[in-house]
Design an enzyme around this catalytic site. Sequence first.
Site, PDB file in Angstrom:
ATOM      1  N   SER A   9      49.125  26.913   7.317  1.00  0.00           N
ATOM      2  CA  SER A   9      49.697  26.034   6.297  1.00  0.00           C
ATOM      3  C   SER A   9      51.161  25.813   6.631  1.00  0.00           C
ATOM      4  O   SER A   9      52.007  26.680   6.410  1.00  0.00           O
ATOM      5  CB  SER A   9      49.546  26.670   4.914  1.00  0.00           C
ATOM      6  N   HIS A  34      47.613  22.535   9.286  1.00  0.00           N
ATOM      7  CA  HIS A  34      47.317  22.034   7.942  1.00  0.00           C
ATOM      8  C   HIS A  34      48.612  21.561   7.294  1.00  0.00           C
ATOM      9  O   HIS A  34      49.552  22.344   7.100  1.00  0.00           O
ATOM     10  CB  HIS A  34      46.681  23.155   7.100  1.00  0.00           C
ATOM     11  N   ASP A  36      50.361  19.692   4.048  1.00  0.00           N
ATOM     12  CA  ASP A  36      50.230  19.303   2.637  1.00  0.00           C
ATOM     13  C   ASP A  36      51.196  18.178   2.300  1.00  0.00           C
ATOM     14  O   ASP A  36      52.409  18.310   2.501  1.00  0.00           O
ATOM     15  CB  ASP A  36      50.534  20.505   1.737  1.00  0.00           C
ATOM     16  N   MET A  38      52.375  16.020  -0.964  1.00  0.00           N
ATOM     17  CA  MET A  38      52.318  16.008  -2.433  1.00  0.00           C
ATOM     18  C   MET A  38      53.247  14.923  -2.969  1.00  0.00           C
ATOM     19  O   MET A  38      54.275  14.622  -2.359  1.00  0.00           O
ATOM     20  CB  MET A  38      52.748  17.365  -2.997  1.00  0.00           C
ATOM     21  N   HIS A  67      46.379  17.069   4.017  1.00  0.00           N
ATOM     22  CA  HIS A  67      45.793  17.318   2.692  1.00  0.00           C
ATOM     23  C   HIS A  67      46.583  16.475   1.700  1.00  0.00           C
ATOM     24  O   HIS A  67      47.721  16.802   1.358  1.00  0.00           O
ATOM     25  CB  HIS A  67      45.894  18.813   2.386  1.00  0.00           C
ATOM     26  N   MET A  69      47.511  15.510  -1.573  1.00  0.00           N
ATOM     27  CA  MET A  69      47.547  15.862  -2.997  1.00  0.00           C
ATOM     28  C   MET A  69      48.354  14.800  -3.713  1.00  0.00           C
ATOM     29  O   MET A  69      49.443  15.043  -4.238  1.00  0.00           O
ATOM     30  CB  MET A  69      48.163  17.254  -3.177  1.00  0.00           C
ATOM     31  N   MET A 138      39.843  24.722  -2.881  1.00  0.00           N
ATOM     32  CA  MET A 138      41.102  25.305  -3.332  1.00  0.00           C
ATOM     33  C   MET A 138      40.800  26.576  -4.121  1.00  0.00           C
ATOM     34  O   MET A 138      40.066  26.539  -5.111  1.00  0.00           O
ATOM     35  CB  MET A 138      41.879  24.319  -4.211  1.00  0.00           C
ATOM     36  N   ASP A 174      41.436  27.416   0.943  1.00  0.00           N
ATOM     37  CA  ASP A 174      42.889  27.254   0.942  1.00  0.00           C
ATOM     38  C   ASP A 174      43.464  27.856  -0.332  1.00  0.00           C
ATOM     39  O   ASP A 174      43.155  27.394  -1.427  1.00  0.00           O
ATOM     40  CB  ASP A 174      43.225  25.759   1.029  1.00  0.00           C
TER      41      ASP A 174
END
Length: 218
Positions: A9, A34, A36, A38, A67, A69, A138, A174
Amino acid sequence: MSDILICPSMMCASFGNLSQEVTQLDEAGTDIYHIDIMDGSFVPNFGMGLQDFEFIRNATDRKVDVHLMIQEPGDYVETFADMGADLIYIHPEADTHPARTLDKIRNKNKLAGIAINPGTSVATIEELLPLVDYILVMTVNPGFAGQTYLDYVDAKIDRLVELKESYHYEIVVDGAISPERIQTLSKKGVKGFVLGTSALFGKDKSYKELIDEYKSYT
């Protein structure tokens, strides 16, 4: 050796030394980076940005996932596909037309994934399972690192393991994934593990020592 997937991550990495982090993670046997993204709306935080994604994508030949979000991820999947994402996760509850968005991802010859929050049931996403290559379960509420694993999600993982024989996707978990969770969940049929501060970053051992150890578990 196991064929589990180790997915660092990257929001837990040292951003003051990102180039060296990627080099060390590459040498350690990382499978998928990975990342993220957001928007401060779908989750109450801001994650990594386009420049962070671009830097990591250009720094490695290994797979990179994103990912999303964010609200209405369908508006952005083509941008990330064109920037070189290999696998794109969306949250179905954030998308007005998740099936269409998954088709967009596949039409770009990318792997399509859905991410399922702890409070999202398998029943509400089962119609999408024929369209996905990966499911990101998640095991904490999304948005922040350093949370506690939610044990009640285990029943959902069990159900998805049952269904994957019919739909041929892989399961990734995750959130607060400790070494013990890797051992337990890999034996159940979980393929990939997004690792942050619970198992990979900020430890006394090198990334290679840790990743070698985790890949020896099954």
